[in-house]
Design a protein around this motif. Structure first.
Motif, PDB file in Angstrom:
ATOM      1  N   HIS A   1       5.860   8.657   3.583  1.00  0.00           N
ATOM      2  CA  HIS A   1       4.405   8.558   3.725  1.00  0.00           C
ATOM      3  C   HIS A   1       4.013   7.086   3.894  1.00  0.00           C
ATOM      4  O   HIS A   1       4.432   6.240   3.103  1.00  0.00           O
ATOM      5  CB  HIS A   1       3.722   9.150   2.495  1.00  0.00           C
ATOM      6  N   PRO A   2       3.206   6.769   4.916  1.00  0.00           N
ATOM      7  CA  PRO A   2       2.909   5.354   5.190  1.00  0.00           C
ATOM      8  C   PRO A   2       2.264   4.612   4.009  1.00  0.00           C
ATOM      9  O   PRO A   2       2.585   3.440   3.778  1.00  0.00           O
ATOM     10  CB  PRO A   2       1.956   5.418   6.389  1.00  0.00           C
TER      11      PRO A   2
ATOM     12  N   VAL B   1       2.646   5.184   0.748  1.00  0.00           N
ATOM     13  CA  VAL B   1       3.652   4.923  -0.281  1.00  0.00           C
ATOM     14  C   VAL B   1       4.559   3.789   0.173  1.00  0.00           C
ATOM     15  O   VAL B   1       4.858   2.860  -0.584  1.00  0.00           O
ATOM     16  CB  VAL B   1       4.476   6.197  -0.562  1.00  0.00           C
ATOM     17  N   TYR B   2       4.938   3.847   1.451  1.00  0.00           N
ATOM     18  CA  TYR B   2       5.832   2.821   1.983  1.00  0.00           C
ATOM     19  C   TYR B   2       5.195   1.435   1.875  1.00  0.00           C
ATOM     20  O   TYR B   2       5.801   0.483   1.403  1.00  0.00           O
ATOM     21  CB  TYR B   2       6.153   3.141   3.448  1.00  0.00           C
ATOM     22  N   LEU B   3       3.924   1.376   2.279  1.00  0.00           N
ATOM     23  CA  LEU B   3       3.232   0.083   2.276  1.00  0.00           C
ATOM     24  C   LEU B   3       3.063  -0.448   0.855  1.00  0.00           C
ATOM     25  O   LEU B   3       3.291  -1.635   0.594  1.00  0.00           O
ATOM     26  CB  LEU B   3       1.869   0.236   2.958  1.00  0.00           C
ATOM     27  N   SER B   4       2.695   0.449  -0.069  1.00  0.00           N
ATOM     28  CA  SER B   4       2.478  -0.032  -1.441  1.00  0.00           C
ATOM     29  C   SER B   4       3.783  -0.524  -2.048  1.00  0.00           C
ATOM     30  O   SER B   4       3.826  -1.549  -2.727  1.00  0.00           O
ATOM     31  CB  SER B   4       1.857   1.068  -2.299  1.00  0.00           C
ATOM     32  N   GLU B   5       4.882   0.181  -1.762  1.00  0.00           N
ATOM     33  CA  GLU B   5       6.172  -0.268  -2.313  1.00  0.00           C
ATOM     34  C   GLU B   5       6.598  -1.591  -1.696  1.00  0.00           C
ATOM     35  O   GLU B   5       7.140  -2.456  -2.373  1.00  0.00           O
ATOM     36  CB  GLU B   5       7.244   0.800  -2.066  1.00  0.00           C
TER      37      GLU B   5
ATOM     38  N   GLU C   1       1.208  17.126  16.681  1.00  0.00           N
ATOM     39  CA  GLU C   1       0.928  15.939  15.888  1.00  0.00           C
ATOM     40  C   GLU C   1       0.991  14.735  16.808  1.00  0.00           C
ATOM     41  O   GLU C   1       2.027  14.468  17.400  1.00  0.00           O
ATOM     42  CB  GLU C   1       1.929  15.757  14.752  1.00  0.00           C
ATOM     43  N   CYS C   2      -0.110  14.043  16.921  1.00  0.00           N
ATOM     44  CA  CYS C   2      -0.184  12.878  17.800  1.00  0.00           C
ATOM     45  C   CYS C   2       0.750  11.796  17.268  1.00  0.00           C
ATOM     46  O   CYS C   2       0.641  11.390  16.112  1.00  0.00           O
ATOM     47  CB  CYS C   2      -1.614  12.360  17.844  1.00  0.00           C
ATOM     48  N   SER C   3       1.654  11.329  18.116  1.00  0.00           N
ATOM     49  CA  SER C   3       2.618  10.359  17.590  1.00  0.00           C
ATOM     50  C   SER C   3       1.987   8.979  17.438  1.00  0.00           C
ATOM     51  O   SER C   3       2.522   8.145  16.721  1.00  0.00           O
ATOM     52  CB  SER C   3       3.872  10.310  18.462  1.00  0.00           C
ATOM     53  N   ILE C   4       0.863   8.745  18.077  1.00  0.00           N
ATOM     54  CA  ILE C   4       0.165   7.473  17.819  1.00  0.00           C
ATOM     55  C   ILE C   4      -0.545   7.576  16.474  1.00  0.00           C
ATOM     56  O   ILE C   4      -0.551   6.627  15.693  1.00  0.00           O
ATOM     57  CB  ILE C   4      -0.875   7.139  18.895  1.00  0.00           C
ATOM     58  N   ALA C   5      -1.144   8.744  16.207  1.00  0.00           N
ATOM     59  CA  ALA C   5      -1.848   8.923  14.934  1.00  0.00           C
ATOM     60  C   ALA C   5      -0.899   8.678  13.772  1.00  0.00           C
ATOM     61  O   ALA C   5      -1.275   8.109  12.749  1.00  0.00           O
ATOM     62  CB  ALA C   5      -2.431  10.324  14.852  1.00  0.00           C
ATOM     63  N   ARG C   6       0.353   9.098  13.934  1.00  0.00           N
ATOM     64  CA  ARG C   6       1.328   8.937  12.868  1.00  0.00           C
ATOM     65  C   ARG C   6       1.556   7.466  12.541  1.00  0.00           C
ATOM     66  O   ARG C   6       1.737   7.102  11.398  1.00  0.00           O
ATOM     67  CB  ARG C   6       2.645   9.595  13.278  1.00  0.00           C
ATOM     68  N   SER C   7       1.531   6.623  13.589  1.00  0.00           N
ATOM     69  CA  SER C   7       1.870   5.231  13.326  1.00  0.00           C
ATOM     70  C   SER C   7       0.655   4.310  13.378  1.00  0.00           C
ATOM     71  O   SER C   7       0.803   3.106  13.279  1.00  0.00           O
ATOM     72  CB  SER C   7       2.931   4.761  14.321  1.00  0.00           C
ATOM     73  N   CYS C   8      -0.531   4.909  13.516  1.00  0.00           N
ATOM     74  CA  CYS C   8      -1.736   4.067  13.538  1.00  0.00           C
ATOM     75  C   CYS C   8      -1.936   3.433  12.166  1.00  0.00           C
ATOM     76  O   CYS C   8      -2.031   4.147  11.168  1.00  0.00           O
ATOM     77  CB  CYS C   8      -2.960   4.905  13.906  1.00  0.00           C
ATOM     78  N   PRO C   9      -1.995   2.109  12.087  1.00  0.00           N
ATOM     79  CA  PRO C   9      -2.085   1.474  10.772  1.00  0.00           C
ATOM     80  C   PRO C   9      -3.457   1.612  10.138  1.00  0.00           C
ATOM     81  O   PRO C   9      -3.597   1.455   8.930  1.00  0.00           O
ATOM     82  CB  PRO C   9      -1.757   0.008  11.071  1.00  0.00           C
TER      83      PRO C   9
END
Lengths: 423, 191
Positions: A321-322, A324-328, B158-166
């Motif tokens: 999960h982004p 969790v990854y970022l916080s760690e 699942e949009c692959s950009i949405a997954r990696s959008c910061p």
């Protein structure tokens, strides 16, 4: 009173206008030549009506496939229908939405309070399962584009030893379990992400997925339908339904004469061969019953071990999960908080959220993984327990029959039956 | 007799399990059905959340990306010195490639009247890298912004950009209102 509210409203209106204007660094131009600004174009997405057409096509394909397998008993018909499905759901619809992936949408809809799922997606999930409950896995036979692409390239299927097949058949349960865990926690849709064939349908995919896709197709020349048998998570649900289906296809149209001609006809090793009566002495039966009960009693132990194992690795699993990854990352390297190169950290800084909020959110997600881990591990333990237990379950087999759970209803075996020829 | 009995028992168990499976399927259908909509959902970028990180250009399953820069002309100042068109610190406002911010020269600069210039995006060239968006939001009105173009988007599950959008800027919107174009937030939609 009315006046006051009107003044108040107009004040709010003026305020919003002011704010809107405040964003504008440069005023809107006033053209003297009477030039009219164009407005941005907005190409429409594929219409909702067409999505419903897809559902109808799926319904038609499933009905036709069931009729072809059970009533018409035509392998040729199934073959042509699977080519159609490959072209329509695969190359024309580019693999989305597919029933296999839709199980994640349904999971997320069940767990996420705000996530909405389109009815078409729900129907894509349900229809093949309902058909499997009545007619067996006719979806796999002729309506699934992923199955079709593999089915068409079977050249020389080899038969694998039973223990290898049994062991491999555990993998789809793992894949299904993890797909549900990751979808339910809103982390990722792993089935879609690691779909090996969608790249062929779109003629575009990440390099690694193309490599995996080609490798699976080459493997599929000799090990028939590798994705369906070793990975497909939706196949698990389909096999549950199919196992207790009302009208599953049979190899022979009338009475089996045990001629053994169909024995090697199935490229998927899904034909159950009648056992030698001699090994079923009362003594071995008693022994087996003893072992069967012993392993049945061991199931709770499997469930506990599984649950404990997966749940205690929740920290590792939740790292996907982004948040969790970022916080760690930020806890381990506090100096990175001001990193301008890392896009994620930069975006997090600009989002205005505090570090504490991020850590708190990560803790919530980790808890979900810990609880979900117990369910997932327990489920996998249960599957192992039942699989081991079933090793000692004797079911009397007197005729040649397809294994209702594993059989894809492709109809290859039917033409091997001499009774069929006589008809 | 004995055989009949065992077959009957097996059939009974099978029917029971079939019913159980049918009911659990119906249960899932009802539970998910309560959260279903007749309308389909498509992916779109919320320009208010977008931080112009540049991942839209690289993460989309399409190449080039289905994300393109669009121009909300209504917000544009029609500046001569456009922060989205020119590289920072250019000496002369000329359309030479060395002056352009866009790596693919997808923005056309068109003279309208003194002192106004219009900037039009050529979507066939645009790769959705958001360099111009960054320039326009930093130095201008922010009229250039990214949108997912639905004539190009495959609408992946699942949009692959949405997954990696910061910045979590990509969300699902109902297909009847598939765009989040700047300006239309502020002024009410026509019609």
């Amino acid at each position: 009173m009315k006046n006051i509210s009107r003044i108040f409203l107009s004040l709010i209106f003026a305020l919003t206008l002011f704010q809107a204007n405040a964003q504008q660094r440069f005023p809107k131009p006033e053209f003297e030549t009477g030039y009219v600004q164009p407005s941005p174009t907005t190409p429409e997405p594929r219409s909702t009506a067409l999505e419903y057409t897809d559902v109808l096509v799926l319904l038609a394909a499933l009905s036709l496939a069931s009729w072809l397998v059970i009533k018409k008993r035509s392998r040729r018909g199934i073959l042509w229908l699977s080519i159609f499905s490959l072209l329509y759901f695969g190359f024309y619809r580019e693999g989305c939405i597919c029933s296999v992936g839709s199980l994640q949408n349904i999971t997320l809809a069940l767990f996420d309070p705000v996530y909405k799922v389109s009815i078409t997606v729900l129907l894509f999930f349900l229809l093949p399962l309902v058909f499997a409950l009545f007619f067996g896995r006719t979806f796999c036979a002729a309506a699934c584009p992923l199955g079709a692409i593999q089915d068409l390239i079977i050249i020389k299927p080899v038969s694998l030893p039973v223990w290898v097949r049994k062991t491999l058949s555990f993998i789809p349960y793992v894949y299904l379990g993890f797909a549900i865990l990751y979808a339910a926690t809103g982390t990722d849709f792993i089935i879609c992400r690691y779909d090996p064939f969608v790249g062929f349908f779109r003629m575009d995919a990440p390099y690694i997925m193309i490599v995996i896709g080609i490798a699976l197709l080459i493997l599929g020349l000799f090990f028939a339908r590798p994705y369906c048998r070793v990975f497909c998570p939706y196949g698990v649900l389909l096999s549950w339904m199919s196992k207790f289906s009302k009208h599953h296809m049979s190899i022979t149209p009338a009475e089996c004469i045990s001629c053994k001609l169909c024995e090697n006809s199935c490229p998927f090793d899904a034909i159950e061969i009648p056992e030698d009566e001699k090994i079923r002495t009362p003594k071995t039966l008693r022994e087996n019953l003893k072992r069967f009960s012993l392993f049945a009693l061991l199931i709770p132990v499997w469930v506990f071990i599984g649950g404990y194992a997966i749940s205690s690795s929740h920290v590792l699993l939740s790292r996907a999960h982004p948040d969790v990854y970022l916080s760690e990352l930020l806890i381990a390297h506090p100096e990175m908080k001001n990193d301008t190169k890392n896009i994620d950290i930069k975006a997090f800084r600009e989002s205005g959220k505090t570090f504490d909020q991020l850590v708190e959110n990560a803790a919530v997600i980790r808890t979900k993984f810990r609880i979900g881990g117990w369910y997932l591990g327990g489920f996998l333990g249960l599957v192992i327990g039942i699989m081991v237990m079933n090793q000692f379950l004797f079911r009397k087999k007197e005729i040649y029959e397809p294994h209702k759970g594993d059989c894809f209803s492709c109809g290859r075996c039917m033409s091997y039956c001499p009774v069929e020829k006589l008809k | 007799m004995e055989k009949d009995k065992s077959i009957k028992r097996r059939e009974f168990i099978h029917t029971g399990l079939r019913l159980a499976l049918g009911f659990s399927l119906a249960g899932v259908a009802v539970a998910a059905g309560r959260k279903s909509t007749a309308e389909k959902w498509v992916w779109q970028i919320d320009p208010a959340k977008c931080t112009q990180c540049g991942r839209c250009a690289t993460e989309c399953v399409k190449s080039p990306s289905a994300v393109k820069c669009i121009h909300a002309y209504d917000l544009c100042g029609y500046c001569d010195l456009c922060g989205g068109y020119f590289k920072p610190g250019v000496k002369q406002l000329e359309t030479g490639a060395e002056n352009q911010l866009c790596p693919t020269a997808a923005i056309q600069r068109k003279y309208i009247e003194e002192p106004y210039f219009e900037y039009v995006i050529n979507e066939d060239l645009c790769i959705g890298c958001a360099k111009c968006v960054k320039g326009c939001s930093s130095f201008g009105n922010g009229s250039l912004h990214l949108q997912i173009r639905h004539d190009r988007c495959d609408n992946c599950n699942e949009c692959s950009i949405a997954r990696s959008c910061p910045s979590d800027a990509i969300k699902r919107v109902p297909a009847s209102q598939p765009y989040l174009i700047k300006g239309e937030f502020i002024k009410p939609l026509k019609g």
